[in-house]
Design an enzyme around this catalytic site. Structure first.
Site, short mmCIF file in Angstrom:
data_model
loop_
_atom_site.label_atom_id
_atom_site.label_comp_id
_atom_site.label_asym_id
_atom_site.label_seq_id
_atom_site.Cartn_x
_atom_site.Cartn_y
_atom_site.Cartn_z
N ASP A 120 0.82 -1.21 0.00
CA ASP A 120 0.00 0.00 0.00
C ASP A 120 0.86 1.27 0.00
O ASP A 120 1.98 1.26 0.51
CB ASP A 120 -0.91 -0.02 1.24
CG ASP A 120 -2.08 0.95 1.09
OD1 ASP A 120 -2.36 1.41 -0.03
OD2 ASP A 120 -2.71 1.26 2.12
N ASN B 227 -11.00 -2.59 -5.38
CA ASN B 227 -10.22 -1.71 -6.27
C ASN B 227 -10.90 -1.51 -7.64
O ASN B 227 -10.56 -0.57 -8.36
CB ASN B 227 -8.78 -2.22 -6.45
CG ASN B 227 -7.91 -2.05 -5.23
OD1 ASN B 227 -7.00 -2.84 -4.98
ND2 ASN B 227 -8.15 -1.01 -4.43
C1 IPE Z 1 -5.53 -2.69 -0.23
O1 IPE Z 1 -5.14 -1.38 -0.47
C2 IPE Z 1 -5.57 -3.44 -1.53
C3 IPE Z 1 -4.28 -3.70 -2.14
C4 IPE Z 1 -3.11 -3.45 -1.62
C5 IPE Z 1 -4.33 -4.34 -3.42
P1 IPE Z 1 -6.22 -0.22 -0.64
O2 IPE Z 1 -5.45 1.04 -0.78
O3 IPE Z 1 -7.17 -0.55 -1.71
O4 IPE Z 1 -6.97 -0.28 0.77
P2 IPE Z 1 -7.92 0.79 1.48
O5 IPE Z 1 -9.03 1.08 0.52
O6 IPE Z 1 -7.11 1.99 1.77
O7 IPE Z 1 -8.36 0.10 2.73
C1 IPE Z 2 -1.51 0.22 -3.37
O1 IPE Z 2 -1.30 1.58 -3.44
C2 IPE Z 2 -1.70 -0.41 -4.74
C3 IPE Z 2 -3.07 -0.86 -5.03
C4 IPE Z 2 -4.08 -0.86 -4.20
C5 IPE Z 2 -3.32 -1.32 -6.40
P1 IPE Z 2 -2.50 2.60 -3.50
O2 IPE Z 2 -2.86 2.85 -4.90
O3 IPE Z 2 -3.61 2.14 -2.62
O4 IPE Z 2 -1.84 3.92 -2.88
P2 IPE Z 2 -2.44 4.90 -1.79
O5 IPE Z 2 -2.94 4.09 -0.65
O6 IPE Z 2 -3.55 5.64 -2.47
O7 IPE Z 2 -1.31 5.79 -1.41
MG MG Z 3 -4.05 2.38 -0.66
#
Ligand code: IPE
Ligand code: IPE
Ligand code: MG
Length: 260
Positions: free
Chosen positions: A26, A74
């Site tokens: 993340d 997602n």
């Molecule tokens: C969790 O990250 C999903 C992945 C790492 C693929 P998100 O960024 O989607 O999670 P939330 O929405 O902040 O909980």
């Molecule tokens: C994790 O990084 C990757 C996926 C969930 C695909 P994010 O895209 O959630 O990045 P933040 O949490 O918005 O910084």
């Molecule tokens: Mg995230």
């Protein structure tokens, strides 16, 4: 017989390497934003962190590494970001195949693959086939995956087995569910890591992490390197896993590591 220390990482206890590590990768979007770039710039740089983590896992003898790459939720992101992520997935697994072969890594996935674009499905099938005889570490990508989705699918399978008389309701136990999940072939994660400072599970491996040790780090995923992974494993090695027992009942090996 004592297991040899791992030469590059003498601080690790070779007898307490987690068999299965799961990572919630993340922080890509925030990393990109900090540098004034689009979110996808962060995802692209996240690939370096993936490469580092896979290599490190193989080096220290982690048998299974599950990476949360794309959740069921997602799909609610802007289409532009989703498309870019799917393209990145295809490009990355294609480009990384020589590395997977060199490091003897087998690729697998969990999640609802039928929801992915056809070109992703084809690339995954090809790469799984090409790496199926690799034996060092199994890399499991969680794609279009969520814990609740998997549990619902498992309940459907079990219910239909009950309906056709394959199993009796009274015979349903933990193994029945374990065997019906996407993760049936893998042990439960010993260690779960989440980057970016968020302290939540976000629908990842809900059933499987019942007794996982959890390590949170503030490092954003594109910055995650072997040193951070090492720190997480060292943290894990200090934990006493009691599984409901008292401290006095715990195996001497683990106690030894604990006082080190
Ligand atoms: C969790 O990250 C999903 C992945 C790492 C693929 P998100 O960024 O989607 O999670 P939330 O929405 O902040 O909980
Ligand atoms: C994790 O990084 C990757 C996926 C969930 C695909 P994010 O895209 O959630 O990045 P933040 O949490 O918005 O910084
Ligand atoms: Mg995230």
């Amino acid at each position: 017989m004592a297991i040899e220390p791992i030469s590059e990482y003498p601080q690790l206890n070779p007898e307490r390497i987690p068999e299965h590590v799961a990572i919630i990768m993340d922080g890509n979007g925030r990393w990109a934003k900090q540098q004034g770039h689009m979110r996808i710039f962060g995802h692209k740089h996240g690939v370096n962190a993936v490469r580092n983590s896979v290599e490190f896992a193989a080096e220290i003898g982690v048998r299974y590494l599950t990476l949360y790459a794309f959740s069921t939720e997602n799909w609610n992101r802007p289409p532009l970001e989703i498309n870019a992520l799917m393209q990145l997935l295809v490009d990355t697994i294609e480009k990384e195949l020589p590395n997977l072969m060199k490091n003897n890594i087998r690729l697998k996935t969990i999640g609802n693959r039928s929801q992915l674009p056809k070109r992703c499905q084809r690339q995954l099938e090809e790469t799984e086939k090409a790496t199926e005889n690799n034996t060092r570490t199994t890399l499991i990508l969680a794609l279009s995956y969520s814990g609740r989705w998997d549990i619902i699918e498992a309940v459907k399978k079990i219910s239909s087995d009950v309906q056709t008389g394959g199993i009796k309701v009274d015979d349903i136990n933990e193994d029945t569910l374990n065997n019906a999940l996407n993760t049936a072939a893998y042990p439960n994660p010993d260690l779960l890591i989440r980057t970016s400072g968020e302290m939540r599970i976000s629908n990842f491996l809900l059933w499987e992490i019942a007794y996982s040790e959890i390590h949170f780090t503030r490092v954003l995923w594109p910055d995650f390197r072997k040193e951070h992974f090492l720190e997480a494993v060292l943290d894990y090695q200090k934990r006493e896993r009691r599984f409901g027992k008292t401290s006095d009942q715990i195996e001497p090996v683990q106690k030894g590591a604990n006082t080190a």
